[in-house]
Every structure is written in structure tokens, then in C-alpha cells.
Write a protein that holds these residues in place. Structure first.
Motif, PDB file in Angstrom:
ATOM      1  N   SER A 140       0.823  -1.212   0.000  1.00 50.65           N
ATOM      2  CA  SER A 140       0.000   0.000   0.000  1.00 50.65           C
ATOM      3  C   SER A 140       0.854   1.257   0.000  1.00 50.65           C
ATOM      4  O   SER A 140       0.516   2.245  -0.651  1.00 50.65           O
ATOM      5  CB  SER A 140      -0.948   0.004   1.206  1.00 50.65           C
ATOM      6  N   THR A 141       1.974   1.227   0.723  1.00 52.77           N
ATOM      7  CA  THR A 141       2.858   2.388   0.741  1.00 52.77           C
ATOM      8  C   THR A 141       3.459   2.629  -0.639  1.00 52.77           C
ATOM      9  O   THR A 141       3.512   3.768  -1.119  1.00 52.77           O
ATOM     10  CB  THR A 141       3.997   2.201   1.768  1.00 52.77           C
ATOM     11  N   TYR A 144       0.705   3.927  -2.877  1.00 48.46           N
ATOM     12  CA  TYR A 144       0.268   5.259  -2.457  1.00 48.46           C
ATOM     13  C   TYR A 144       1.199   6.337  -3.012  1.00 48.46           C
ATOM     14  O   TYR A 144       0.741   7.310  -3.629  1.00 48.46           O
ATOM     15  CB  TYR A 144       0.209   5.348  -0.926  1.00 48.46           C
ATOM     16  N   TYR A 145       2.497   6.159  -2.808  1.00 51.67           N
ATOM     17  CA  TYR A 145       3.439   7.178  -3.271  1.00 51.67           C
ATOM     18  C   TYR A 145       3.557   7.190  -4.787  1.00 51.67           C
ATOM     19  O   TYR A 145       3.802   8.243  -5.393  1.00 51.67           O
ATOM     20  CB  TYR A 145       4.800   6.987  -2.608  1.00 51.67           C
ATOM     21  N   LEU A 148       0.480   9.042  -5.727  1.00 58.14           N
ATOM     22  CA  LEU A 148       0.604  10.430  -5.271  1.00 58.14           C
ATOM     23  C   LEU A 148       1.412  11.252  -6.275  1.00 58.14           C
ATOM     24  O   LEU A 148       1.093  12.403  -6.566  1.00 58.14           O
ATOM     25  CB  LEU A 148       1.283  10.473  -3.900  1.00 58.14           C
ATOM     26  N   THR A 169      -5.622  10.739   1.902  1.00 53.38           N
ATOM     27  CA  THR A 169      -4.518  10.537   2.842  1.00 53.38           C
ATOM     28  C   THR A 169      -4.003   9.111   2.690  1.00 53.38           C
ATOM     29  O   THR A 169      -4.594   8.297   1.981  1.00 53.38           O
ATOM     30  CB  THR A 169      -4.981  10.753   4.284  1.00 53.38           C
ATOM     31  N   TYR A 170      -2.910   8.824   3.376  1.00 47.31           N
ATOM     32  CA  TYR A 170      -2.351   7.470   3.304  1.00 47.31           C
ATOM     33  C   TYR A 170      -3.368   6.438   3.760  1.00 47.31           C
ATOM     34  O   TYR A 170      -3.606   5.444   3.067  1.00 47.31           O
ATOM     35  CB  TYR A 170      -1.086   7.377   4.160  1.00 47.31           C
ATOM     36  N   TRP A 171      -3.973   6.653   4.925  1.00 46.72           N
ATOM     37  CA  TRP A 171      -4.906   5.660   5.450  1.00 46.72           C
ATOM     38  C   TRP A 171      -6.204   5.620   4.651  1.00 46.72           C
ATOM     39  O   TRP A 171      -6.863   4.584   4.556  1.00 46.72           O
ATOM     40  CB  TRP A 171      -5.186   5.916   6.929  1.00 46.72           C
ATOM     41  N   TYR A 173      -6.232   5.974   1.423  1.00 46.63           N
ATOM     42  CA  TYR A 173      -5.870   5.154   0.275  1.00 46.63           C
ATOM     43  C   TYR A 173      -5.817   3.682   0.656  1.00 46.63           C
ATOM     44  O   TYR A 173      -6.234   2.820  -0.124  1.00 46.63           O
ATOM     45  CB  TYR A 173      -4.512   5.591  -0.293  1.00 46.63           C
TER      46      TYR A 173
END
Length: 218
Positions: A140-141, A144-145, A148, A169-171, A173
Motif C-alpha cells: 500500500s505504501t 500510495y506514493y 501520489l 490521505t495514506y490511510w 488510500y
């Protein structure tokens, strides 16, 4: 520890095999990971199902944490080189698969809780750890980036706005990926298969070679 420090990193199958067999086991497992990454996935609505988690889990159990990790990383990279599908390489996917194998080999092969049914407890512990570390944080990280930088899709923006309000936001996503895109269902599907297949594999004599007399005596 079940088999000392070595048991944390190498399965009995690898430890007690000849060099030729070691190479063969690692080669076959890597080939299976390549096939899994390239072919064994299907979609149902917005949910993509595959058995990469299961195969990564089994790689760790069969080969141990070190070679299981290596096979999963190689399988993902080589599979991408053979058939990229027009996408760029996303190393966090292979990394997450590698760590599924690493934790499976480490926990399943390395520890002995000395009570009946311990294997199922070890499978459950591995499932929880790999879901948190690999599915939520590593994968997920990475996504996400990646998104982003490129810009989130309309589906992500609308989902987060409707469920949480505000920007992505991260969470937010993570919730989109796990729930709306159905990754949590894919994980449950794979972990259920792990509970079915790992006990069968552990009972097969082929995967449980006898220890050399010298080591048994020690």
C-alpha cells in the motif's frame, strides 16, 4: 527454536539436500513463482484475485526464509521482464512477496511451541504479520506514493471524499485499496488456502528429509 539458528533461515529440505538438489529446488520454485505472477490471476468486478500470497507462503515453508525470499523476488522480476503488460516495474510488489516467504519460513520452520496444533497457530501468526507488513505497509505504501506522484484516479478521490471527506490521505488510500479494490478479500482467500495446503505439505516425507546422524546426535 526448532532447529537452532539455521532453522530460522533454511528449511530441512534445503539443509540436508545435495548442492544439485538445492539448485533444482530453488530453480523449480522460482519458475513456479514466474508462472504465478504471469498467469494465475483473475478479476471479479473490481476485485483482482491471485494466488501469489499462497505461493510465496509455500516458498518460504519449502525452502526457508532466505531462499524463499530470493525465489519470490526473482520470480516477480523475471516474470515482469518476460511480460510487463506495458506497465513499469514496481519493486515493492516483489518485496512484499519476498517478505511473505521470509516470515513463513522464519515462523513455520524456525519455531517449536511444543503443543498439539501448533502448526495452525504458526500459520495464523504468519498470516497476521504478513497481512500487516506486506499487504498494508509495503504494497500500500508503494502504490500510495506511486499514485501520489502521478495523481490519484477519480475513483480514489471520490471514494475517500465520500467515506472520510477531504483529500486522499495514506490511510484513506489503504481503505480504498483494501475494501473498495478488494485486496482484503484476496488476502483472506489466499490465507484460507495456506491453512489448507501447509499442513498437507508438512506431512509429506519428501519435504521432511531425515537429518544426518551426526546432527541428530548433536
Amino acid at each position: 527454536l526448532k532447529n537452532g539458528i539455521k532453522g530460522l533461515f533454511f528449511s530441512d529440505l534445503i539443509r540436508y539436500a545435495s548442492l544439485t538438489k538445492k539448485i533444482a529446488y530453488i530453480g523449480v520454485t522460482t519458475a513456479l513463482m514466474i508462472v504465478t505472477n504471469m498467469l494465475l490471476e483473475f478479476k471479479m468486478a473490481d476485485i483482482q484475485f491471485s494466488i501469489t500470497i499462497l505461493m510465496s507462503f509455500l516458498s518460504g515453508v519449502l525452502l526457508g526464509s532466505v531462499f524463499g525470499f530470493v525465489c519470490c523476488m526473482l520470480g516477480d522480476a523475471i516474470g515482469f521482464l518476460i511480460n510487463s503488460g506495458g506497465f513499469i516495474y514496481m519493486p515493492w510488489v516483489g518485496l512484499s512477496m519476498g517478505f511473505v516467504a521470509f516470515f513463513a519460513g522464519l515462523i513455520i520452520n524456525g519455531f517449536d511451541f511444543k503443543f498439539k496444533g501448533q502448526l495452525y497457530l504458526k500459520i495464523a501468526i504468519t498470516c497476521i504479520i504478513t497481512f500487516i507488513v506486506c499487504s498494508i505497509f509495503i504494497n500500500s505504501t508503494g502504490f500510495y506514493y506511486y499514485n501520489l506522484k502521478l495523481g490519484f484516479s477519480t475513483a480514489v478521490i471520490e471514494y475517500v471524499a465520500s467515506k472520510f471527506g477531504g483529500t486522499v490521505t495514506y490511510w484513506g488510500y489503504v481503505a480504498y485499496r483494501m475494501i473498495f479494490k478488494g485486496q482484503i478479500y484476496n488476502s483472506i482467500f489466499n490465507y484460507a488456502l495456506c491453512f489448507a495446503f501447509v499442513p498437507i505439505i508438512k506431512k509429506l516425507k519428501f519435504f521432511n528429509p531425515e537429518k544426518p546422524q551426526k546432527e541428530t546426535a548433536e
